[in-house]
Write an enzyme that holds these catalytic residues in place. Structure first.
Site, PDB file in Angstrom:
ATOM      1  NE  ARG A  52      70.041  57.338  57.439  1.00  0.00           N
ATOM      2  CZ  ARG A  52      71.304  57.031  57.752  1.00  0.00           C
ATOM      3  NH1 ARG A  52      71.580  55.861  58.293  1.00  0.00           N
ATOM      4  NH2 ARG A  52      72.271  57.901  57.546  1.00  0.00           N
ATOM      5  CE1 TYR A 105      48.226  42.506  51.877  1.00  0.00           C
ATOM      6  CE2 TYR A 105      50.511  42.798  52.557  1.00  0.00           C
ATOM      7  CZ  TYR A 105      49.352  43.297  51.986  1.00  0.00           C
ATOM      8  OH  TYR A 105      49.315  44.584  51.535  1.00  0.00           O
ATOM      9  CG  ASP A 178      51.992  38.945  59.314  1.00  0.00           C
ATOM     10  OD1 ASP A 178      51.454  39.576  60.250  1.00  0.00           O
ATOM     11  OD2 ASP A 178      51.983  39.363  58.140  1.00  0.00           O
ATOM     12  CE  LYS A 203      46.662  46.282  57.370  1.00  0.00           C
ATOM     13  NZ  LYS A 203      48.042  46.559  56.972  1.00  0.00           N
TER      14      LYS A 203
END
Length: 386
Positions: A52, A105, A178, A203
């Site tokens: 982690r 978004y 973004d 994306k």
């Protein structure tokens, strides 16, 4: 030649990708281990202790992302929304405010308004093209972030990053961009004055519709320390295989974005000539209100095209359900072309708000197929319109 002086594609291929020293393997190995042996208590090999907190495959991706965005540090997460959540919790506190685009978004707005709103984070949606309105919204609240997508999803609005940075900084706030639609190949917001860049790496960065991820990139050591702590403490990190797939996709980002942009431009120009179409939203068209600004702050115009139909919702649904090369699916930025009906798919969470998407709009993610086939597919779907 130093990495800073190398071209984009050279950095994409080589940043964080030194060959493995023991065998000379050109592709660095994929490290699945959840934990790492210590040479005595607290004596860590290369700083690795637990998966982690750190993993060599994830670190390689983070170095690659920072190099391409022009940042000093990058952080990889399990999804774009996990990246945004960790960023907001790292740098805001209850009582702080976020001024964001009124066409943000849907998932971002849902996170900010419905999840973090209960934590005491306020928000004001505003038209980011109206700089006076942005300045007023920032001044009216204890604004910590000005948050913008450019191009925006799915209305394809273009916002002046440098101007927003000035507004944010005058108020002691940070500008978050973004950069998912543009990718670092087409646009580098940090160089234009932004403080933070966020991505859904699912994306264009991943680029093959086979991995979900997110990223935050900064160029400030204090911000990096705070974000890095939350990444470690909360643990919404990308797994080793996800990081590996993202790195592999990122290496070809430049050549893919060239093709996405070529196809997007051609599809937009074809749509513009169709009598069934009410509007084509694509910054590469001279008729787009943000065209000149996009030319200034972007390298090319990308593969995302939105289209509105004169026949309203019925026409949009008909086209969406009658293509074969374009696949009806959520997401974007993959090598295959996708079609999305945002009002009931990606942006369903903002129905009934001022962020609601027009019901006659389709969002097209133009892939890297032969553009003649994309246009033929659309032309066939248009024959179903009455």
């Amino acid at each position: 030649m130093s990495a800073e002086n190398q071209g984009f594609n050279t950095r994409a291929v080589h940043a964080g990708q030194a060959f493995e020293p023991r065998t000379g393997a050109v592709v660095p190995p994929l490290h699945f281990s959840s934990t790492f042996a210590q040479d005595g208590i607290g004596n860590l090999r290369g700083g690795y202790e637990y998966g982690r907190g750190g993993n060599p495959t994830r670190d390689a991706l983070q170095e690659q992302l920072a190099a391409l965005e022009g940042g000093s540090a990058a952080f990889s997460f399990s999804s774009g929304l996990a990246a945004e959540d960790s960023l907001i919790r790292a740098l805001t506190r209850p009582g702080d405010h976020i001024v964001l685009g009124n066409d943000a978004y849907g998932g971002t707005y849902r996170l900010i308004s419905r999840i973090l709103g209960d934590w005491g984070i306020g928000n004001t949606p505003v038209d980011m093209a109206d700089l006076a309105a942005v300045r007023a919204a920032v001044a009216a609240n204890k604004t910590r972030f000005v948050w913008v997508e450019t191009p925006s999803n799915p209305l394809m609005k273009i916002t002046d990053i440098a101007a927003l940075a000035e507004i944010a900084h005058d108020a002691g706030a940070l500008l978050v961009v973004d950069n998912t639609f543009a990718s670092p190949y087409l646009q580098t917001p940090l160089a234009l004055g932004a403080d933070v860049v966020v991505h859904s790496t699912t994306k264009y960065i991943g680029g093959h519709s086979d991995v979900v991820g997110g990223a935050v990139v900064v160029n400030d050591a204090e911000l990096a320390e705070k974000i890095g702590f939350v990444q470690f403490a909360v643990g919404a990190v990308s797994g080793p295989m996800d990081a590996f797939l993202t790195t592999r996709g990122l290496k070809t980002l430049g050549v893919r974005m060239d093709r996405h942009s070529e196809n997007g431009q051609a599809v937009a120009e074809w749509l513009l000539q169709r009598p069934e179409v009410e509007a084509v939203l694509y910054p590469g068209l001279p008729s787009h209100p943000g065209h000149e600004l996009a030319k200034k702050q972007m390298k090319k115009f990308g593969g995302m095209v939105s289209v509105q139909f004169k026949g309203g919702e019925s026409a949009a649904r008909t086209v969406a359900e009658n293509t074969s090369v374009f696949t009806l699916a959520e997401s974007l930025g993959g090598i295959e072309s996708l079609m999305n009906y945002p009002s009931e798919m990606t942006h369903a969470s903002v129905q009934g708000t001022e962020l609601a998407v027009p019901v006659n709009l389709l969002r097209l993610s133009c892939g890297i197929e032969d553009v003649e086939d994309l246009i033929a597919d659309l032309e066939k779907a248009f024959t179903f319109l009455k």
